[in-house]
Design a protein around this motif. Structure first.
Motif, short mmCIF file in Angstrom:
data_model
loop_
_atom_site.label_atom_id
_atom_site.label_comp_id
_atom_site.label_asym_id
_atom_site.label_seq_id
_atom_site.Cartn_x
_atom_site.Cartn_y
_atom_site.Cartn_z
N TRP A 1 0.82 -1.23 0.00
CA TRP A 1 0.00 0.00 0.00
C TRP A 1 0.84 1.26 0.00
CZ3 TRP A 1 0.28 3.30 4.15
CH2 TRP A 1 0.87 2.80 5.31
N LYS A 2 2.06 1.18 0.57
CA LYS A 2 2.92 2.36 0.56
C LYS A 2 3.34 2.73 -0.85
CE LYS A 2 5.36 0.77 4.36
NZ LYS A 2 6.59 0.66 5.11
N GLU A 3 3.64 1.73 -1.63
CA GLU A 3 4.05 1.98 -3.01
C GLU A 3 2.88 2.52 -3.84
OE1 GLU A 3 6.53 2.47 -6.06
OE2 GLU A 3 7.15 1.80 -4.06
N VAL A 4 1.71 1.98 -3.60
CA VAL A 4 0.51 2.46 -4.31
C VAL A 4 0.25 3.93 -3.96
CG1 VAL A 4 -1.99 2.18 -4.53
CG2 VAL A 4 -0.50 0.17 -4.47
N LEU A 5 0.40 4.24 -2.70
CA LEU A 5 0.18 5.61 -2.25
C LEU A 5 1.21 6.56 -2.86
CD1 LEU A 5 -1.50 7.47 -0.50
CD2 LEU A 5 0.01 6.93 1.41
N ARG A 6 2.45 6.15 -2.90
CA ARG A 6 3.50 6.98 -3.50
C ARG A 6 3.21 7.25 -4.98
NH1 ARG A 6 8.00 3.74 -0.63
NH2 ARG A 6 8.20 4.92 1.30
N ARG A 7 2.82 6.20 -5.70
CA ARG A 7 2.52 6.36 -7.12
C ARG A 7 1.31 7.29 -7.32
NH1 ARG A 7 3.23 0.48 -9.97
NH2 ARG A 7 5.44 0.29 -9.56
N ARG A 8 0.34 7.12 -6.48
CA ARG A 8 -0.87 7.95 -6.59
C ARG A 8 -0.55 9.43 -6.34
NH1 ARG A 8 -5.52 8.85 -8.84
NH2 ARG A 8 -7.06 9.69 -7.44
N LEU A 9 0.29 9.69 -5.36
CA LEU A 9 0.68 11.06 -5.07
C LEU A 9 1.61 11.63 -6.13
CD1 LEU A 9 1.18 10.86 -1.21
CD2 LEU A 9 -0.70 11.93 -2.45
#
Length: 106
Positions: free
Chosen positions: A3-11
């Protein structure tokens, strides 16, 4: 992928939908639609079919706008009539003196 990677990509990627400026009216309309949707879900989505609820009188009327001259005059006149009726219900000075003297004699 965590989820951290998904959040980083989203931001990191700009959202093209939020970059478009919506007018204030569009935002209010969207907010009202969402409110109506969530409120009806919260209420259970059921309609009141009870006839009793249709007979409850309206207790709030909005104040007339400045350009609604006729409604303003009607409001002023009805208020004046109401105040006249209430003032007639009040005791005048002679009645108050009579009550005061009858109480003091006891």
């Amino acid at each position: 992928m965590d989820w951290k990677e998904v959040l980083r990509r989203r931001l990191a990627t700009p959202n093209t939908r939020t970059n478009k400026k919506k007018s204030e009216q569009e935002l209010k309309d969207e907010e009202m639609d969402l409110f109506t949707k969530y409120y009806s879900e919260w209420k259970g989505g059921r309609k009141n079919t009870n006839e009793f609820y249709k007979t409850i009188p309206r207790f709030y009327y909005r104040l007339p706008a400045e350009d609604e001259v006729l409604l303003q005059k009607l409001r002023e006149e009805s208020r004046a009539v109401f105040l006249q009726r209430k003032s007639r219900e009040l005791l005048d000075n002679e009645e108050l003196q009579a009550i005061f003297h009858s109480k003091s004699l006891r």
